[in-house]
Design a protein around this motif. Sequence first.
Motif, mmCIF file in Angstrom:
data_model
loop_
_atom_site.group_PDB
_atom_site.id
_atom_site.type_symbol
_atom_site.label_atom_id
_atom_site.label_comp_id
_atom_site.label_asym_id
_atom_site.label_seq_id
_atom_site.Cartn_x
_atom_site.Cartn_y
_atom_site.Cartn_z
ATOM 1 N N GLY A 100 17.301 7.926 22.182
ATOM 2 C CA GLY A 100 16.171 7.090 21.803
ATOM 3 C C GLY A 100 16.106 6.835 20.315
ATOM 4 O O GLY A 100 16.652 7.594 19.514
ATOM 5 N N GLY A 127 18.864 -0.971 25.768
ATOM 6 C CA GLY A 127 18.527 -0.403 27.061
ATOM 7 C C GLY A 127 19.491 -0.831 28.145
ATOM 8 O O GLY A 127 19.900 -0.021 28.991
ATOM 9 N N THR A 136 19.666 6.873 29.925
ATOM 10 C CA THR A 136 18.318 6.356 29.697
ATOM 11 C C THR A 136 18.156 6.067 28.211
ATOM 12 O O THR A 136 18.621 6.835 27.365
ATOM 13 C CB THR A 136 17.259 7.384 30.137
ATOM 14 N N TYR A 138 15.218 5.087 25.161
ATOM 15 C CA TYR A 138 13.773 5.120 24.941
ATOM 16 C C TYR A 138 13.436 4.884 23.478
ATOM 17 O O TYR A 138 14.271 5.027 22.586
ATOM 18 C CB TYR A 138 13.174 6.441 25.430
ATOM 19 N N TYR A 139 12.175 4.518 23.260
ATOM 20 C CA TYR A 139 11.641 4.307 21.911
ATOM 21 C C TYR A 139 10.478 5.255 21.696
ATOM 22 O O TYR A 139 9.591 5.375 22.544
ATOM 23 C CB TYR A 139 11.171 2.859 21.726
ATOM 24 N N HIS A 140 10.468 5.927 20.543
ATOM 25 C CA HIS A 140 9.396 6.849 20.169
ATOM 26 C C HIS A 140 8.499 6.189 19.126
ATOM 27 O O HIS A 140 8.974 5.769 18.076
ATOM 28 C CB HIS A 140 10.003 8.129 19.598
ATOM 29 N N VAL A 164 14.101 0.104 29.085
ATOM 30 C CA VAL A 164 13.627 0.776 27.872
ATOM 31 C C VAL A 164 12.356 1.546 28.211
ATOM 32 O O VAL A 164 11.372 0.972 28.664
ATOM 33 C CB VAL A 164 13.333 -0.212 26.726
ATOM 34 N N LYS A 165 12.399 2.846 28.003
ATOM 35 C CA LYS A 165 11.244 3.697 28.254
ATOM 36 C C LYS A 165 10.528 3.989 26.937
ATOM 37 O O LYS A 165 11.092 3.817 25.859
ATOM 38 C CB LYS A 165 11.679 5.011 28.912
ATOM 39 N N LEU A 166 9.302 4.460 27.040
ATOM 40 C CA LEU A 166 8.528 4.849 25.866
ATOM 41 C C LEU A 166 8.411 6.368 25.815
ATOM 42 O O LEU A 166 8.213 7.013 26.847
ATOM 43 C CB LEU A 166 7.127 4.237 25.916
ATOM 44 N N GLU A 167 8.559 6.914 24.630
ATOM 45 C CA GLU A 167 8.250 8.316 24.408
ATOM 46 C C GLU A 167 6.897 8.347 23.697
ATOM 47 O O GLU A 167 6.784 7.916 22.543
ATOM 48 C CB GLU A 167 9.324 8.980 23.561
ATOM 49 N N ARG A 190 6.948 3.971 33.070
ATOM 50 C CA ARG A 190 7.809 3.483 31.984
ATOM 51 C C ARG A 190 7.914 4.502 30.846
ATOM 52 O O ARG A 190 8.345 4.172 29.748
ATOM 53 C CB ARG A 190 7.247 2.167 31.435
ATOM 54 N N PHE A 192 9.391 7.957 29.197
ATOM 55 C CA PHE A 192 10.473 8.941 29.239
ATOM 56 C C PHE A 192 9.934 10.358 29.053
ATOM 57 O O PHE A 192 10.295 11.281 29.781
ATOM 58 C CB PHE A 192 11.513 8.643 28.150
#
Length: 267
Positions: A100, A127, A136, A138-140, A164-167, A190, A192
């Motif tokens: 991520g 992604g 996987t 992801y974006y933090h 693309v998942k969100l942290e 959605r 992570f």
Amino acid sequence: MAASLTASKIFAAFDRPLGVQLYTVRSVLPTKGDATLRAIAAIGYKEVEISLPDAKKFAAVLKETGLRATGSHIDGTSKALDKIDEYIGQAKELGIPAIGLAYVPAPERADPAAFWPKFADRLNQAGEQCKKAGLTFYYHHHNFEFDPKFRAIDLLHEKLGKDVKLEIDCFWASVGGAHPIDLIPQWSGRIFALHLKDKGKGTPNSYDTNQVKPAEFLEVGAGVINWPVVLKRAVDAGVQHFYVEQDYTPGDPIESLKKSYAFLRKQ
């Protein structure tokens, strides 16, 4: 009394594996890496979010302790997306299933209306590349995505695709004025992971990471975030990973990690 019983029931049901974002122990990891990871495992943590170089450096002790490297932040700049294939190769070699992007420096987002739509497109491309490679992506977020002058978090919610998942960082969301209790359901399916750290009472809302004082980062359960409800909603939203991360600790970071773990595991 009712609120206390509700909290007790939620915590009793919260038995998900807990992890540590190793940024928490960055002051000791370079010189006491093996001992630090053994201490983390001894507390009871099962997972780590670790940099790719550290995952390679500490591969032996990770195997020894059984700590699973389940996520990794790549370089904290959007330019890292230009090298996504390189990071994918490293992650696959190390057996890390998710990577991520953790941060965007202020100069890159100086013109938010121009930056964020293009950045979302680049996240989507990364992604897709990760999905094809079996990883996987992801974006933090931090607090600047919640700036009312340009709420980038809303644009990301609209534009980011399924790859693309969100942290969600519960502290930074709260500092940005968006309670994680509300944010988690909005991103259900959605997400992570969650970053778990608490916020000191009286911490003002801000949209600049540099405005937050080290003393305002607290152990989980020592501040004002409503953890029983946060954890319940996270489980309902399908969150798979829960990383304790305390950017600043008053002393030994291992002692702070012990306190957070004890609170999260209490019955």
